[in-house]
Structures are given as structure tokens and as C-alpha cells.
Scaffold this motif. Structure first.
Motif, short mmCIF file in Angstrom:
data_model
loop_
_atom_site.label_atom_id
_atom_site.label_comp_id
_atom_site.label_asym_id
_atom_site.label_seq_id
_atom_site.Cartn_x
_atom_site.Cartn_y
_atom_site.Cartn_z
N ALA A 244 15.64 27.60 33.38
CA ALA A 244 14.23 27.48 33.77
C ALA A 244 13.87 27.64 35.52
CB ALA A 244 13.51 26.71 34.05
N LEU A 245 12.59 28.41 35.89
CA LEU A 245 12.52 28.18 37.36
C LEU A 245 10.91 27.45 37.21
CD1 LEU A 245 12.51 29.49 39.99
CD2 LEU A 245 10.86 31.55 39.43
N LEU A 246 10.73 26.63 38.22
CA LEU A 246 9.25 26.03 37.84
C LEU A 246 8.72 26.51 39.51
CD1 LEU A 246 10.84 22.38 37.35
CD2 LEU A 246 10.44 24.42 35.75
N VAL A 247 7.56 26.88 39.27
CA VAL A 247 7.15 26.61 40.87
C VAL A 247 5.55 25.58 40.74
CG1 VAL A 247 7.91 29.47 41.03
CG2 VAL A 247 5.33 28.54 39.17
N PRO A 248 4.85 25.82 41.89
CA PRO A 248 4.00 24.60 42.46
C PRO A 248 2.59 25.84 41.66
CG PRO A 248 4.66 25.65 43.98
CD PRO A 248 5.47 26.15 43.23
N TYR A 249 1.44 25.03 40.90
CA TYR A 249 0.43 25.52 39.63
C TYR A 249 0.26 26.19 41.46
CZ TYR A 249 -3.70 25.40 36.92
OH TYR A 249 -4.17 26.50 35.81
N THR B 7 2.67 18.96 39.38
CA THR B 7 2.75 19.93 38.45
C THR B 7 3.72 20.90 38.93
OG1 THR B 7 0.66 18.78 37.83
CG2 THR B 7 1.04 21.29 37.69
N PHE B 8 4.58 21.16 38.04
CA PHE B 8 5.14 22.46 38.41
C PHE B 8 4.82 23.62 36.90
CE2 PHE B 8 8.24 20.13 41.24
CZ PHE B 8 8.11 21.02 41.96
N ILE B 9 4.68 25.13 37.19
CA ILE B 9 4.28 26.01 36.59
C ILE B 9 5.61 26.17 36.01
CG2 ILE B 9 3.69 28.06 35.34
CD1 ILE B 9 1.23 26.45 35.35
N ILE B 10 6.26 26.31 34.52
CA ILE B 10 6.94 26.61 33.56
C ILE B 10 7.42 27.76 33.55
CG2 ILE B 10 8.92 26.58 32.20
CD1 ILE B 10 7.76 23.66 31.07
N CYS B 11 8.10 29.42 34.68
CA CYS B 11 8.77 30.43 34.57
C CYS B 11 10.35 30.28 33.80
CB CYS B 11 8.56 30.77 36.03
SG CYS B 11 6.97 31.02 36.74
N ALA C 57 15.62 19.15 35.30
CA ALA C 57 15.67 19.22 36.71
C ALA C 57 14.61 18.98 36.68
CB ALA C 57 15.01 21.00 36.24
N PHE C 58 13.41 18.56 36.09
CA PHE C 58 12.58 18.01 37.31
C PHE C 58 13.02 16.56 37.48
CE2 PHE C 58 7.63 15.93 36.01
CZ PHE C 58 7.23 16.46 37.40
N ALA D 264 9.67 25.66 45.03
CA ALA D 264 10.45 26.11 43.74
C ALA D 264 11.89 25.25 43.47
CB ALA D 264 10.75 27.54 43.36
N VAL D 265 11.89 25.30 42.34
CA VAL D 265 12.82 24.05 41.90
C VAL D 265 13.40 25.65 41.00
CG1 VAL D 265 13.86 22.49 39.79
CG2 VAL D 265 12.72 22.03 42.09
N SER D 266 15.02 25.77 40.70
CA SER D 266 15.40 27.07 39.79
C SER D 266 16.39 26.25 39.30
CB SER D 266 16.01 28.22 40.95
OG SER D 266 17.10 29.15 39.65
N ALA D 267 16.47 26.65 37.71
CA ALA D 267 17.67 26.06 37.21
C ALA D 267 18.08 27.06 36.66
CB ALA D 267 17.95 24.53 36.18
#
Length: 241
Positions: A14-19, A65-69, A145-146, A8-11
């Protein structure tokens, strides 16, 4: 791609997580919107087809792909992991961001293409499905972030891409591009603010092609609060095949 299966990528924004499979119901609901279908040039799929797509995207070696949260709370960034199903619960999901990889084809080259491509190109796209989160700088923060993630993990991305295509060595990333509807001035401005430049005129489909050739710029601006975390799944949660 498998590369980000447990990342997961945190900023700050936003938080990006795998789909994952758990995200498909909400993703499918987003894609039922004709406006989103048009903006993303996507066909309407059944829910079953959407589940098949999710599995295909995870196994694909040329699609990241990441899901944006919504971002983690200040107290939720302290650990080194993100618990699946909590920070990315349906109410937290906002959209998605993707990287597609293609063989590089130089339109100016007269010579026959090499059997083993030396370069590939990446196409970046982003969808913020939830309208309440648009126009607040989220899109720029997510793409930034991506791009940072791509820069830090470029070796692994190229290795997975090469492995799938039986290349003796990974190709080099020649450039990144984004194809955006000419009427989407906000997205065009977003990518230009990150160093992308328009190449050519509007195409047959009404799209503007924006290109980033100076890939050294990817890592020049680290997003506020950027961190790569472990995406933690419990044993009783759905797992990827």
C-alpha cells in the motif's frame, strides 16, 4: 494534522498519502454507501460538508489521516518523493486510516483530573472502501505501516497535539485502542494479530474495544518495503491553507 502534510508512506502492499482536497470527490462517493456509513458510525454529508471536513481534518491537531492507495510499482519506489495526483489518482484510491487523540481518563482514579494531562490515548481506525481489495491482507499491511509511522514520528505527533492545547510539555501516549463492531471478526482478528487485546465486554453500541498497552511493540515489525517519502505537489495543484 500538519505533521504528515508533505509525507507519504510507502510499503509493499500500500501507499499512504495525506488527505488532500483532490481526494474528496472519491471519499464522498465512498461515504454515500449506507454500509460504510454504518461500519464507520458516520453521518451522511453533502459534498460541500465533505470539503469542509477535509480542511478541518488537516488543521486538526488531534487527528492524523492518510488516504490508502494501491502500492507504488517496483520502479516507482526508487525516488525519495511521490508526485501528488499520480500515485494517488482516483483509480488508485482504496480507503483511509486514522489516528484520533484524546485526553487519558483513568476510570479507576478517584482523584480530580489534572489540569495538565500527563497522558493521552490514541484510537486507530481503518476503512477499506473498495471491496475488491478486502480479504487480501491489505488491512493488516496498512495498519502495520501506520503503526510504524506513529512509532517513528511519535515525538512530533505529541508536540503538535500539545501545542494546540497550550500544554507546557507534550503528554505521553498511554495506549492505542480500536473500537470494532462485534460482527466484524476480520478486523478484530487483524488488530489482535498486531498485539491488541480485548478489554471488557461488548459495549452498548455492539463494539469490541481492543487495546495495545505495550507501545514498544509498535516498531518491532517493520513492514516490507517501508519508506517515508516526500509528498510533492506542483505549484498549480491545490494547496492546503
Amino acid at each position: 494534522m500538519r505533521l504528515n502534510e508533505f509525507t507519504a508512506v510507502s510499503a509493499a502492499k500500500a501507499l499512504l498519502v495525506p488527505y488532500d482536497r483532490r481526494h474528496v470527490l472519491i471519499y464522498h462517493a465512498w461515504m454515500e454507501d449506507p454500509a460504510i456509513q454504518e461500519a464507520t458510525a458516520s453521518d451522511r454529508l453533502t459534498l460541500e460538508e465533505e470539503y469542509e471536513n477535509q480542511e478541518s481534518w488537516r488543521a486538526s491537531h488531534d487527528k492524523l489521516t492518510f488516504i490508502i492507495c494501491q502500492p507504488l510499482s517496483a520502479g516507482g519506489v526508487g525516488g525519495a518523493s511521490v508526485r501528488a495526483g499520480e500515485a494517488d489518482a482516483p483509480r488508485m484510491m482504496v480507503g483511509d486510516v486514522n489516528l484520533f487523540l484524546y485526553p487519558y481518563e483513568d476510570e479507576d482514579e478517584d482523584e480530580a483530573p489534572s489540569a495538565v494531562p500527563e497522558f493521552c490515548v490514541g484510537e486507530v481506525d481503518i476503512m477499506v472502501a473498495d471491496q475488491q481489495h478486502r480479504g487480501k491482507g491489505l488491512g493488516r499491511a496498512v495498519v502495520q505501516a501506520f503503526l510504524q509511522y506513529i512509532s517513528r514520528n511519535l515525538g512530533g505527533i505529541m508536540e503538535e497535539y500539545a501545542e494546540d492545547k497550550d500544554m507546557p510539555s507534550p503528554p505521553k501516549l498511554k495506549l492505542l485502542m480500536a473500537k470494532i463492531n462485534q460482527g466484524n471478526t476480520k478486523s478484530i482478528t487483524l488488530f489482535k494479530s498486531l498485539g491488541f487485546e480485548q478489554e471488557g465486554e461488548v459495549n452498548y453500541f455492539g463494539e469490541v474495544k481492543l487495546v495495545l498497552r505495550r507501545l514498544d511493540k509498535l516498531a518491532t515489525e517493520v513492514p516490507e518495503g517501508y519508506a517515508e517519502l516526500v509528498y510533492s505537489r506542483d505549484q498549480n495543484q491545490d494547496k492546503l491553507q
